[in-house]
Design a protein around this motif. Structure first.
Motif, mmCIF file in Angstrom:
data_model
loop_
_atom_site.group_PDB
_atom_site.id
_atom_site.type_symbol
_atom_site.label_atom_id
_atom_site.label_comp_id
_atom_site.label_asym_id
_atom_site.label_seq_id
_atom_site.Cartn_x
_atom_site.Cartn_y
_atom_site.Cartn_z
ATOM 1 N N GLY A 1 -3.860 -10.352 -10.597
ATOM 2 C CA GLY A 1 -3.989 -8.992 -10.093
ATOM 3 C C GLY A 1 -5.123 -8.859 -9.107
ATOM 4 N N LYS B 1 -5.193 -10.305 -5.275
ATOM 5 C CA LYS B 1 -4.557 -9.553 -4.200
ATOM 6 C C LYS B 1 -5.360 -8.314 -3.813
ATOM 7 C CE LYS B 1 -1.156 -12.219 -3.517
ATOM 8 N NZ LYS B 1 -0.357 -12.547 -2.368
ATOM 9 N N PHE C 1 -5.384 -6.021 -0.345
ATOM 10 C CA PHE C 1 -4.952 -4.645 -0.507
ATOM 11 C C PHE C 1 -5.959 -3.660 0.073
ATOM 12 C CE2 PHE C 1 -4.525 -0.822 -3.177
ATOM 13 C CZ PHE C 1 -3.204 -0.527 -2.904
ATOM 14 N N THR D 1 -6.207 -1.963 3.797
ATOM 15 C CA THR D 1 -5.414 -0.875 4.351
ATOM 16 C C THR D 1 -6.277 0.342 4.698
ATOM 17 O OG1 THR D 1 -4.834 -0.361 2.097
ATOM 18 C CG2 THR D 1 -3.150 -1.403 3.433
ATOM 19 N N VAL E 1 -6.116 5.982 3.517
ATOM 20 C CA VAL E 1 -5.189 6.022 2.395
ATOM 21 C C VAL E 1 -5.735 6.906 1.276
ATOM 22 C CG1 VAL E 1 -4.031 4.620 0.678
ATOM 23 C CG2 VAL E 1 -4.429 3.717 2.954
ATOM 24 N N MET F 1 -5.001 10.537 1.630
ATOM 25 C CA MET F 1 -3.604 10.858 1.355
ATOM 26 C C MET F 1 -3.339 10.899 -0.132
ATOM 27 S SD MET F 1 -1.488 8.730 4.069
ATOM 28 C CE MET F 1 -2.048 8.750 5.727
ATOM 29 N N PHE F 2 -3.972 9.997 -0.844
ATOM 30 C CA PHE F 2 -3.758 9.966 -2.279
ATOM 31 C C PHE F 2 -4.194 11.256 -2.927
ATOM 32 C CE2 PHE F 2 -2.901 5.447 -2.526
ATOM 33 C CZ PHE F 2 -1.943 5.500 -3.514
ATOM 34 N N LEU G 1 -1.667 14.044 -2.961
ATOM 35 C CA LEU G 1 -0.424 13.921 -3.727
ATOM 36 C C LEU G 1 -0.400 14.867 -4.924
ATOM 37 C CD1 LEU G 1 0.295 10.090 -4.020
ATOM 38 C CD2 LEU G 1 1.635 11.766 -2.796
ATOM 39 N N PHE H 1 3.459 7.014 -10.740
ATOM 40 C CA PHE H 1 3.026 5.695 -10.294
ATOM 41 C C PHE H 1 1.879 5.165 -11.129
ATOM 42 C CE2 PHE H 1 4.627 7.426 -6.161
ATOM 43 C CZ PHE H 1 5.783 6.708 -6.197
ATOM 44 N N PHE I 1 -1.205 6.188 -11.115
ATOM 45 C CA PHE I 1 -2.511 6.171 -10.454
ATOM 46 C C PHE I 1 -3.433 7.248 -10.997
ATOM 47 C CE2 PHE I 1 -0.088 4.713 -6.505
ATOM 48 C CZ PHE I 1 -0.043 3.445 -7.020
ATOM 49 N N ILE J 1 -7.533 3.832 -5.763
ATOM 50 C CA ILE J 1 -7.179 2.419 -5.875
ATOM 51 C C ILE J 1 -7.780 1.563 -4.768
ATOM 52 C CG2 ILE J 1 -5.066 2.734 -7.195
ATOM 53 C CD1 ILE J 1 -3.574 2.381 -4.558
ATOM 54 N N PHE K 1 -4.318 -1.623 -13.628
ATOM 55 C CA PHE K 1 -3.838 -2.760 -14.419
ATOM 56 C C PHE K 1 -4.243 -2.658 -15.868
ATOM 57 C CE2 PHE K 1 -3.828 -4.733 -10.165
ATOM 58 C CZ PHE K 1 -2.456 -4.827 -10.088
#
Lengths: 265, 265
Positions: free
Chosen positions: B29, B32, B36, B39, B43, B46-47, B50, B58, B60, B65, B75
């Motif tokens: 996990g 990566k 990740f 980005t 972002v 935007m989160f 939501l 999802f 979150f 994140i 995770f």
């Protein structure tokens, strides 16, 4: 025929329980759709503003959660987990039960070949899986057609739901070959739960971090809902992998079990 | 003492396998995470925009994140799932396996009271669960630390692992309690993992819909939410009380019912 009927009887209760709980699960989850879809359109707009890398990383590039089938497709993962555990339990359990329950010597001295034993057991397990799938499919179609104001494609609905059957077949044959290879399985559930959840977590991680290679290891995304919704088809390479895997596993089980040294004590 | 050592020895192999799996999972996990996080920070905004239902689905929530701890928090749910499956199966099987493997008459004719035997078995399971938790803790601190560029997150990780430990204990005792009460020892593992899966699915349903809010007291998976723990609010008193009650009920159930149990020979 005797063995087939006997196995069906043994697994009758567990098949009923599994089928009922899978159906209950999807019916419950689908009934949350209306409250969920209220937020839907707002979200839809926002999703398109996400950077593409981000969308991919989250694994939501095209799964349209505001549509009935998109939402169903998302929930379908949980159905797959349950179905996979059921199939894996069947696969691991149905042959190894004889050794575990110390009935192997009783069964194997009967005037039937080992191949015949495997065939009847395979058929019995297959019948259980088919029954589960048929009932599930009927329940889902009824449940989803209750949403009158939403449009959806019946063909896609059936295609998505049918992938449960294929996933179950894969996990069943995986369990079957494991039960043939391993000398003695003391308890079925740890084996099947471990493998199914291992695969599930692997797949969840894989799609969260956008790793395509993991898809080949974990069957959970062999039949990717996003792809099915987009192309109205299954992905050919994964379809081939599944078929080849199932055939190899079953054939190998026949060969290995015929020569297996059965532990009678 | 003998029973304790024997149990430790017979669960050693499976414990090692579980520990290796969880370490691999964490490592996979986090490797990566580096890719990740690139980005970017847009972002993050935007989160925040939501809607809650969407974040819930999802998994979150309010986690950011793009931060190492927020990423780890997602995770966390998977770690908890693995750890509780391990604990529930261990708890159920450590009690019921004597009957399953037909060693029960051997063990219970020894000059030791049932209480003493059960206590040693539970202690052995406790040590197993503890080792699993510590392995997760240490590997998390090392692996997350390697990717962390900001301030230290060790205290957050320790808190999450504390929560995981309580959950593990809860499911371990649910396992032992069920093993002590069910008539059929073979079903003990299935029933306890069934309860576990049911509560897990319920926690997802609670995430999706506000209407099910009240059910969050029924499912232990909602007791310790990574997002709340990380945000600095710490443990909520009511859930701690609930956990203690559940543990107390199931552990006393184990002792009381096992003492009077009609052992299956």
């Amino acid at each position: 025929m005797n063995m087939y009927l006997h196995e069906l009887k043994v697994y009758r209760k567990s098949t009923i329980i599994w089928t009922c709980s899978i159906i209950a699960l999807i019916v419950l989850m689908m009934s949350l759709f209306t409250s969920f879809s209220k937020d839907a359109e707002l979200v839809q707009e926002m999703m398109h503003n996400f950077p593409e890398a981000m969308q991919k990383a989250l694994g939501l590039s095209t799964l349209d959660m505001t549509s009935l089938l998109g939402y169903y497709g998302y929930l379908f993962t949980f159905i797959l987990i349950c179905g996979a555990i059921q199939a894996m339990n069947l696969g691991v359990g149905i042959l190894s039960a004889e050794v575990r329950e110390k009935t192997a010597d009783f069964l194997l001295v009967k005037p039937v070949t080992r191949k015949k034993i495997i065939t009847s057991k395979l058929l019995a397990a297959l019948t259980c899986v088919v029954i589960t799938n048929v009932l599930y499919l009927v329940a889902v179609i009824i449940r989803i057609s209750a949403f009158k104001s939403y449009e959806y494609s019946m063909k896609l609905l059936i295609m998505i739901s049918l992938s449960l059957f294929f996933i179950q077949l894969i996990f069943f044959s995986l369990g079957f070959i494991i039960s043939v290879v391993v000398r003695k399985i003391k308890s079925v559930l740890p084996v099947s739960l471990g493998i199914v959840f291992g695969m599930y977590i692997l797949n969840a991680l894989g799609s969260a971090i956008g790793d395509e290679k993991i898809r080949y290891i974990s069957p959970f995304r062999y039949f990717d809902v996003t792809y099915i919704l987009e192309n109205e088809a299954y992905e050919v390479p994964f379809m081939i992998i599944s078929i080849v895997f199932v055939i190899i596993a079953i054939v190998a089980s026949y060969i290995l079990y015929s020569k297996k040294d059965i532990n009678a004590f | 003492m003998n029973v304790f050592l024997k149990e430790l020895k017979s669960h050693r192999k499976s414990l090692i396998i579980w520990c290796v799996c969880i370490v691999l999972l964490i490592a996979m996990g986090m490797t990566k995470y580096g890719a990740f996080v690139k980005t970017g920070e847009s972002v993050e905004e935007m989160f925040e925009a939501l809607p809650d239902a969407m974040k819930g689905i999802f998994g979150f929530g309010t986690l950011n994140i793009t931060e190492v701890m927020g990423y780890y928090g997602i995770f966390f749910l998977y770690f908890v799932l693995m750890a509780t499956i391990h604990a529930a199966m261990l708890g159920a099987s450590i009690i019921s396996k004597e009957e399953r493997d037909k060693t029960v008459e051997f063990l219970y004719t020894k000059p030791a009271t049932r209480n003493k035997i059960i206590t040693s078995k539970i202690l052995a399971a406790f040590v197993n669960v503890l080792i699993f938790n510590i392995t997760t803790l240490i590997s998390s601190i090392i692996i997350v630390g390697a990717y962390n560029k900001g301030e230290s997150v060790n205290s957050d990780i320790i808190m999450l692992m504390g929560a995981m430990f309580i959950l593990q204990l809860m499911f371990m005792f649910i396992g032992t309690g069920i093993a002590a009460t069910t008539k059929k020892p073979k079903l003990a593992t299935s029933i306890s993992t069934g309860i576990l899966l049911f509560t897990y699915m319920l926690s997802i349903a609670v995430d999706i819909s506000d209407k099910l809010e009240k059910f969050k007291y029924i499912t232990p998976f909602k007791y310790f939410d990574a997002k709340i723990l990380i945000s600095g609010e710490g443990f909520e008193a009511i859930y701690i009380v609930l956990s203690v009650v559940i543990i107390a009920v199931f552990s006393s159930m184990t002792f009381i019912f096992y003492k009077k149990r009609d052992l299956n020979v």
